[in-house]
Every structure is written in structure tokens, then in C-alpha cells.
Design a protein around this motif. Structure first.
Motif, PDB file in Angstrom:
ATOM      1  N   ILE A 133       0.843  -1.209   0.000  1.00  0.00           N
ATOM      2  CA  ILE A 133       0.000   0.000   0.000  1.00  0.00           C
ATOM      3  C   ILE A 133       0.870   1.248   0.000  1.00  0.00           C
ATOM      4  O   ILE A 133       1.708   1.449   0.881  1.00  0.00           O
ATOM      5  N   ARG A 134       0.643   2.111  -1.022  1.00  0.00           N
ATOM      6  CA  ARG A 134       1.407   3.351  -1.121  1.00  0.00           C
ATOM      7  C   ARG A 134       0.562   4.547  -1.543  1.00  0.00           C
ATOM      8  O   ARG A 134       0.953   5.687  -1.322  1.00  0.00           O
ATOM      9  N   ASN A 135      -0.577   4.322  -2.151  1.00  0.00           N
ATOM     10  CA  ASN A 135      -1.396   5.439  -2.627  1.00  0.00           C
ATOM     11  C   ASN A 135      -2.876   5.159  -2.338  1.00  0.00           C
ATOM     12  O   ASN A 135      -3.234   4.049  -1.944  1.00  0.00           O
ATOM     13  N   PRO A 136      -3.740   6.146  -2.529  1.00  0.00           N
ATOM     14  CA  PRO A 136      -5.159   5.963  -2.194  1.00  0.00           C
ATOM     15  C   PRO A 136      -5.806   4.743  -2.839  1.00  0.00           C
ATOM     16  O   PRO A 136      -6.566   4.015  -2.189  1.00  0.00           O
ATOM     17  N   ARG A 137      -5.534   4.491  -4.107  1.00  0.00           N
ATOM     18  CA  ARG A 137      -6.195   3.386  -4.798  1.00  0.00           C
ATOM     19  C   ARG A 137      -5.817   2.025  -4.199  1.00  0.00           C
ATOM     20  O   ARG A 137      -6.595   1.071  -4.275  1.00  0.00           O
ATOM     21  N   ASP A 138      -4.656   1.948  -3.566  1.00  0.00           N
ATOM     22  CA  ASP A 138      -4.225   0.690  -2.950  1.00  0.00           C
ATOM     23  C   ASP A 138      -5.079   0.306  -1.745  1.00  0.00           C
ATOM     24  O   ASP A 138      -5.014  -0.829  -1.270  1.00  0.00           O
ATOM     25  N   LEU A 139      -5.877   1.250  -1.237  1.00  0.00           N
ATOM     26  CA  LEU A 139      -6.681   0.962  -0.051  1.00  0.00           C
ATOM     27  C   LEU A 139      -8.018   0.296  -0.377  1.00  0.00           C
ATOM     28  O   LEU A 139      -8.718  -0.165   0.531  1.00  0.00           O
ATOM     29  N   ILE A 140      -8.383   0.238  -1.643  1.00  0.00           N
ATOM     30  CA  ILE A 140      -9.654  -0.390  -2.008  1.00  0.00           C
ATOM     31  C   ILE A 140      -9.636  -1.858  -1.565  1.00  0.00           C
ATOM     32  O   ILE A 140      -8.704  -2.609  -1.874  1.00  0.00           O
ATOM     33  N   GLY A 141     -10.645  -2.247  -0.799  1.00  0.00           N
ATOM     34  CA  GLY A 141     -10.731  -3.611  -0.287  1.00  0.00           C
ATOM     35  C   GLY A 141      -9.885  -3.880   0.940  1.00  0.00           C
ATOM     36  O   GLY A 141      -9.832  -5.020   1.412  1.00  0.00           O
ATOM     37  N   ARG A 142      -9.240  -2.834   1.471  1.00  0.00           N
ATOM     38  CA  ARG A 142      -8.373  -3.010   2.642  1.00  0.00           C
ATOM     39  C   ARG A 142      -9.074  -2.545   3.922  1.00  0.00           C
ATOM     40  O   ARG A 142     -10.062  -1.817   3.886  1.00  0.00           O
ATOM     41  N   LYS A 143      -8.510  -2.949   5.082  1.00  0.00           N
ATOM     42  CA  LYS A 143      -9.047  -2.565   6.383  1.00  0.00           C
ATOM     43  C   LYS A 143      -8.177  -1.487   7.018  1.00  0.00           C
ATOM     44  O   LYS A 143      -6.943  -1.617   7.065  1.00  0.00           O
ATOM     45  N   VAL A 144      -8.838  -0.442   7.509  1.00  0.00           N
ATOM     46  CA  VAL A 144      -8.142   0.656   8.182  1.00  0.00           C
ATOM     47  C   VAL A 144      -8.640   0.736   9.622  1.00  0.00           C
ATOM     48  O   VAL A 144      -9.836   0.922   9.862  1.00  0.00           O
ATOM     49  N   GLY A 145      -7.734   0.592  10.580  1.00  0.00           N
ATOM     50  CA  GLY A 145      -8.099   0.649  11.993  1.00  0.00           C
ATOM     51  C   GLY A 145      -7.921   2.045  12.550  1.00  0.00           C
ATOM     52  O   GLY A 145      -6.889   2.691  12.327  1.00  0.00           O
ATOM     53  N   MET A 146      -8.923   2.534  13.289  1.00  0.00           N
ATOM     54  CA  MET A 146      -8.892   3.873  13.882  1.00  0.00           C
ATOM     55  C   MET A 146      -9.631   3.855  15.211  1.00  0.00           C
ATOM     56  O   MET A 146     -10.393   2.926  15.491  1.00  0.00           O
ATOM     57  N   ASN A 147      -9.418   4.900  16.009  1.00  0.00           N
ATOM     58  CA  ASN A 147      -9.961   4.867  17.368  1.00  0.00           C
ATOM     59  C   ASN A 147     -11.480   4.936  17.414  1.00  0.00           C
ATOM     60  O   ASN A 147     -12.110   4.357  18.294  1.00  0.00           O
ATOM     61  N   THR A 148     -12.104   5.643  16.489  1.00  0.00           N
ATOM     62  CA  THR A 148     -13.562   5.728  16.478  1.00  0.00           C
ATOM     63  C   THR A 148     -14.029   6.116  15.083  1.00  0.00           C
ATOM     64  O   THR A 148     -13.306   6.802  14.348  1.00  0.00           O
ATOM     65  N   LEU A 149     -15.210   5.669  14.730  1.00  0.00           N
ATOM     66  CA  LEU A 149     -15.757   5.996  13.414  1.00  0.00           C
ATOM     67  C   LEU A 149     -16.533   7.307  13.486  1.00  0.00           C
ATOM     68  O   LEU A 149     -17.004   7.715  14.535  1.00  0.00           O
TER      69      LEU A 149
END
Length: 343
Positions: A133-149
Motif C-alpha cells: 500500500i502506497r497510494n489511495p487506490r491501494d486501499l480499495i478492499g483493505r481494512k483501516v483501523g482507527m480509534n472511532t468511526l
């Protein structure tokens, strides 16, 4: 709109209904008209960290106002919801989350900034060193963890994705996962998520351990800005204006004290505070503290710090009807640092 988003909006609507029904319920310490103002403020803290009000209290900047810790916060939206429903007297959150609650007619007002992003303190979006993963398009279908939605991390991420050329349909294919900040790094290293949103001392500790790299930061994307503010209920402000002024003044002075002291002095003070409060915490995180990230002197709020997120929420379709005005959501009238003043 995705299911998590609908759930967030339903929760905000529920909070609004409860607030409007209960009115001043839960304001047990509030003064009646013409009576003595409360000098005790109930609040939620943060594990292993020192909040600005806690720092202000320890420095003696709150005057006669005292803090009553009622537990630890799980996220900004939950913190301001607790304030709106009278469970706490003040709470802090990402300004976009405050806009949502205010737009739903919850009677709250933001009074002072308490966190932000600058060259030293920022939220970064991290992947493992060997990640493709290096650019925005690489995030399609990926999981991003964050403290709250529904808060800062999501808003910044989706701004980056949109600027990277992703369509709304493609943005929806990026899966957002809510995780406690203290567990996010571990989830990334165990490959339970593909991207971890890390900020402040938790980020610095993770970076110091090695093996991860950034794909972007909110500071790189937006520059220096204050991202969140403390809010009070309007009825509390009306009944206790001098208490609110003392709080805002104290937080503002704490911001400037931390800004002007050697980092080692601030870290030592925070370690001392954690030790004295006896909550059985690990104080190691504060060793990585660098700055509060607050942009305005003394936590003074700028209209743009709300206007930016009002525009984003409107574009996302999360605000319908008349758009809220930033000036109706916050006030600087209690802050002695406004217009170049001091305390």
C-alpha cells in the motif's frame, strides 16, 4: 450510506432526543439562577495520558475549579454525547463530530481547542514496511483501523481518498474498523488490519519500535490546524459562566505553558501527574509527548476549524437541509487569548 454511518447518525439522533427531553437533568452541581456556581467539573480522562484540563489543574491554573474524574473516554463522539446527556460536564471531540451533534439540535457549545496537528504532533496512517500500500487506490478492499468511526480519522482518510481520485463507490470499499488506540499498533503488526491510524504518543512509541511506515499524515494533507474542541451544555454555560471562563482560561494557559517549556519539563510534569492520581497506569507513553498540536494561541478557535468540516459533511450527504453556521457552534467569549490577549 454504509451501516456504520447510519448507526452513528442514529446514535446522534438518540442523544439529541434524550438531551431535549431531559433538559437540565443530570446537572446536579449547577447553580440556580442567581445562586452559587458549581466549582466541580465531571469529566472523562484518557489511560496513560494527561489531558490539558488535568495539566491545568496541576499547574494551579483552574483557580477554585476542581476536576472530578468519572472514568476514561472511549472516543470523542462518546465523550461529547456524555456531556450532551448530562453524564459529564465537559467533553472533547473532533470538530466534525461536534458539527453533527450541533446540527441535530443538541444544545452544546465548543469553547476551547484542545488538540490539533502540526509538524511535531499529528495523526499518521501507517502500514507495515513490506506492505504494497502506497497510494489511495491501494486501499480499495483493505481494512483501516482507527480509534472511532465518524470522527477525525475517518474524515481525514476520506478527504485523502477523494483527493486521490477515488469515486464515492470506491471509497465505500475501504473498510473502517474501530479499535482502542492502545490496541491499534498490535492489530497492524498481527496483520488483522492493513492500515493503522496512530497519533500522538501512541504513534511515536509505535514508530520507535520500527517496522512501520507512513502513507500520509493529516498534517501533510491539511497543514497545521486545531482538530478538536471541548464543549459544555448550553444550560451549564448559562448557569455557570464564571466556571466555564475559569476552565477555558486554565486550559489556554496550560496550552501556552506546554508550548513554551522545554519538552523534558512537560514530560516530567505529566509523569508526576499520572503517579499522583493513582489509577494504576503505565506512564511510559508520556515520554513520547511533543506538543498539543493546538494551532491557535491559548486554544482560540477559528471559524475555518469548523467550516472545513461543515463543507465536508455537506459534500458527504450527512448534513441535509439548512447548513449549520460555524459561528453558532463555538464561542471564544470565555477565552482571554482572543484577539491577541493573554492570561
Amino acid at each position: 450510506m454504509s451501516p456504520p454511518r447510519r448507526a452513528i447518525l442514529r446514535a446522534l439522533a438518540t442523544v439529541t432526543t434524550l438531551t431535549l427531553l431531559t433538559g437540565a437533568t443530570g446537572c446536579g452541581g449547577d447553580a440556580t439562577a442567581g445562586g452559587k456556581q458549581t466549582t466541580e467539573l465531571r469529566y472523562q480522562g484518557s489511560v496513560g495520558q494527561v489531558t490539558l484540563p488535568e495539566l491545568a489543574a496541576d499547574l494551579g491554573y483552574l483557580g477554585d475549579v476542581t476536576l472530578n474524574w468519572i472514568g476514561n473516554v472511549t472516543g470523542g463522539p462518546q465523550d461529547i454525547q456524555a456531556t450532551a446527556t448530562g453524564q459529564s460536564d465537559f467533553g472533547g471531540a473532533f470538530n466534525g463530530a461536534i458539527v453533527k451533534l450541533a446540527a441535530a439540535n443538541a444544545p452544546i457549545t465548543a469553547v476551547v481547542s484542545y488538540y490539533g496537528s502540526d509538524a511535531q504532533t499529528f495523526q499518521g496512517y501507517y502500514v507495515l514496511d513490506d506492505s504494497p500500500i502506497r497510494n489511495p487506490r491501494d486501499l480499495i478492499g483493505r481494512k483501516v483501523g482507527m480509534n472511532t468511526l465518524g470522527a477525525h480519522a475517518e474524515a481525514v482518510l476520506k478527504t485523502w481518498l477523494a483527493r486521490g481520485g477515488l469515486s464515492p463507490a470506491e471509497v465505500k470499499q475501504v473498510e473502517l474498523v474501530a479499535l482502542p488506540p492502545v490496541n491499534t499498533e498490535q492489530s497492524l503488526r498481527q496483520k488483522q488490519i492493513d492500515v493503522a491510524v496512530l497519533g500522538g504518543v501512541i504513534r511515536d512509541k509505535a514508530v520507535a519500535s520500527g517496522g512501520i511506515r507512513t502513507i500520509f499524515t493529516d498534517y501533510e494533507l491539511l497543514g497545521a490546524f486545531s482538530g478538536g474542541t471541548y464543549v459544555f451544555r448550553d444550560d451549564f454555560v448559562k448557569r455557570n459562566p464564571e466556571t466555564v471562563k475559569a476552565f477555558v482560561t486554565g486550559v489556554g494557559k496550560a496550552i501556552e505553558w506546554a508550548r513554551t517549556q522545554p519538552r523534558e519539563t512537560v514530560v516530567a510534569r505529566m509523569r508526576d501527574i499520572i503517579g499522583k492520581r493513582g489509577r494504576n497506569e503505565d506512564p511510559s507513553l508520556v515520554a513520547y509527548w511533543k506538543s498539543s498540536g493546538v494551532a491557535g494561541r491559548g486554544g482560540v478557535i477559528s471559524e475555518q476549524e469548523f467550516g472545513t468540516w461543515i463543507d465536508w459533511l455537506v459534500a458527504e450527504g450527512e448534513l441535509r437541509g439548512d447548513r449549520p453556521k460555524a459561528a453558532d457552534i463555538y464561542t471564544n467569549r470565555f477565552n482571554p487569548f482572543v484577539d491577541g490577549g493573554g492570561a
